[in-house]
Motif scaffolding. Structure first.
Motif, PDB file in Angstrom:
ATOM      1  N   GLY A 291      10.985   2.084   7.318  1.00  0.00           N
ATOM      2  CA  GLY A 291      10.895   3.461   7.776  1.00  0.00           C
ATOM      3  C   GLY A 291       9.526   3.929   8.206  1.00  0.00           C
ATOM      4  O   GLY A 291       9.336   5.125   8.464  1.00  0.00           O
ATOM      5  N   ALA A 292       8.543   3.021   8.293  1.00  0.00           N
ATOM      6  CA  ALA A 292       7.198   3.450   8.699  1.00  0.00           C
ATOM      7  C   ALA A 292       7.231   4.102  10.081  1.00  0.00           C
ATOM      8  O   ALA A 292       7.956   3.668  10.974  1.00  0.00           O
ATOM      9  CB  ALA A 292       6.247   2.262   8.697  1.00  0.00           C
ATOM     10  N   ARG A 293       6.433   5.144  10.248  1.00  0.00           N
ATOM     11  CA  ARG A 293       6.302   5.811  11.543  1.00  0.00           C
ATOM     12  C   ARG A 293       5.504   4.957  12.521  1.00  0.00           C
ATOM     13  O   ARG A 293       5.812   4.868  13.712  1.00  0.00           O
ATOM     14  CB  ARG A 293       5.607   7.161  11.321  1.00  0.00           C
ATOM     15  N   LYS A 294       4.440   4.319  12.000  1.00  0.00           N
ATOM     16  CA  LYS A 294       3.557   3.503  12.829  1.00  0.00           C
ATOM     17  C   LYS A 294       2.978   2.385  11.970  1.00  0.00           C
ATOM     18  O   LYS A 294       2.577   2.617  10.822  1.00  0.00           O
ATOM     19  CB  LYS A 294       2.413   4.354  13.401  1.00  0.00           C
ATOM     20  N   VAL A 295       2.938   1.169  12.524  1.00  0.00           N
ATOM     21  CA  VAL A 295       2.344   0.034  11.822  1.00  0.00           C
ATOM     22  C   VAL A 295       1.305  -0.602  12.734  1.00  0.00           C
ATOM     23  O   VAL A 295       1.619  -1.014  13.858  1.00  0.00           O
ATOM     24  CB  VAL A 295       3.394  -1.026  11.430  1.00  0.00           C
TER      25      VAL A 295
END
Length: 380
Positions: free
Chosen positions: A89-93
């Motif tokens: 569920g990360a928004r940005k990696v």
């Protein structure tokens, strides 16, 4: 993420507590980073079930740390940790990789339809400029006996530059262990060393007899070289638990959120280990590590996960254990107490390698005299 230990790291390291010795970046890349640019090496790590299951469980059992958050993966390798972070569920990696493995990581990210979330950056972490601070730093930075390869320096650099004040580290804590062991390998190593010595003397005699050149002036450095190789260099091993003959002891604990480069540049400790086996030969010491995913006090995980490289019948890892062999072995019995002063520093020739010294006293429960000994080893 990286290697037999893994991951990627830079050549010259700097942190808030001072810089590591200067390192030629081109030489360092050739000697270290290039190893991780090959898929066969990545595969060795990706097939380590203990490693993979631990990171997978840590991420997916603690999605609250990733959902809607910004994540930095230091030394992404093939990109697996970055992909899992996005799937959680990360928004940005931001997936940072210093070698051309970054190209493979991008392909993998695209193949899993995550290019809108995961950005693969080909650079060393020291040279990266991100557009934002991150909520999570994830990295598989551990080397043999935890600190070989010095990759944790890079994680510290990333933490000090890019982690938010309430951010979390994955893993969050680490420990180094030692324990007395028994093994037949030391006897074979001594035989090999003696054979190398005999072979050299034959070589010197033959060269003088047949070619008229006396090579004996090189005898001392040659024998020192062979002694280091056969008798002082630690070995990789997957020990069986029954080879551990005394209580394991923790020689170093690391809080990944607060530790500095100075904290790990020289590892010292005084511990004791009670012999638990009946009459046995103390053939040396085994060293291993574990890491933990705990979050932080004010932002804990929901499910703690441990990754251990301790001797195991079923769950060996690509890290195995480092074995430090004694020549000759010492006789010990149940109830004897081994007092150990441990000192580990980085090699002056290569900051990614380590030099270890054991200063020991055996306190016999029988009342026999208490012998002491000191031995230096190299982790190469």
């Amino acid at each position: 993420m990286g290697s037999s230990s893994n991951g990627i790291q830079p050549a010259a390291i700097s942190s808030g507590d001072g810089a590591a010795p200067a390192v030629d970046k081109d030489v360092d890349f050739a000697n270290y980073f290039c190893t991780y640019a090959f898929l066969y090496h990545q595969k060795d790590m990706l097939t380590d079930r203990v490693r993979m299951d631990s990171y997978y469980n840590a991420v997916f059992q603690n999605k609250h740390h990733f959902a809607g958050k910004a994540v930095l993966d230091v030394g992404t390798g093939s990109g697996i940790l970055a992909i899992w972070s996005a799937q959680a569920g990360a928004r940005k990696v931001y997936a940072v990789e210093a070698t051309k493995m970054a190209d493979h990581a991008r392909e993998l990210v695209r193949a899993n339809n995550l290019e809108g979330v995961v950005e693969v950056i080909e650079a060393s972490i020291e040279d990266v400029n991100l557009p934002e601070k991150v909520d999570v730093i994830i990295s598989e930075w551990m080397g043999y006996f935890l600190l070989r390869e010095s990759m944790f320096d890079s994680v510290i650099c990333a933490r000090d530059r890019w982690l938010k004040p309430n951010g979390v580290m994955y893993p969050s804590h680490a420990r180094m262990w030692v324990a007395p062991i028994r093994s037949g390998v030391g006897d074979q190593k001594k035989i090999d060393y003696d054979g190398a010595v005999d072979d050299w003397h034959h070589f010197v005699n033959d060269t003088k007899t047949h070619y008229g050149v006396d090579m004996s002036v090189l005898t001392k450095p040659y024998l020192e070289e062979q002694k280091k190789y056969y008798l002082q260099t630690s070995l990789w091993s997957n020990l069986h638990p029954n080879q551990v003959i005394g209580q394991p002891a923790i020689i170093k604990e690391i809080d990944c959120l607060t530790s500095t480069v100075n904290d790990i540049r020289n590892v010292r400790g005084s511990v004791s280990s009670l012999i638990t086996a009946e009459i046995a030969r103390l053939c040396g010491f085994g060293g291993w590590f574990d890491v933990h995913f705990k979050g932080r006090d004010d932002n804990p995980v929901k499910q703690e996960v441990e990754l251990t490289t301790a001797p195991s019948e079923e769950f060996g890892t690509h890290w195995g254990q480092q074995v430090f062999l004694l020549h000759p072995p010492k006789r010990v019995a149940k109830g004897d107490d081994i007092r150990i002063k441990f000192d580990m520093i980085r090699s002056k020739q290569n900051h990614r390698l380590l030099e270890v010294e054991f200063d020991c006293e055996i306190r016999h429960s029988s009342g026999d005299p208490n012998p002491s000994f000191r031995k230096k080893f190299f982790i190469e």
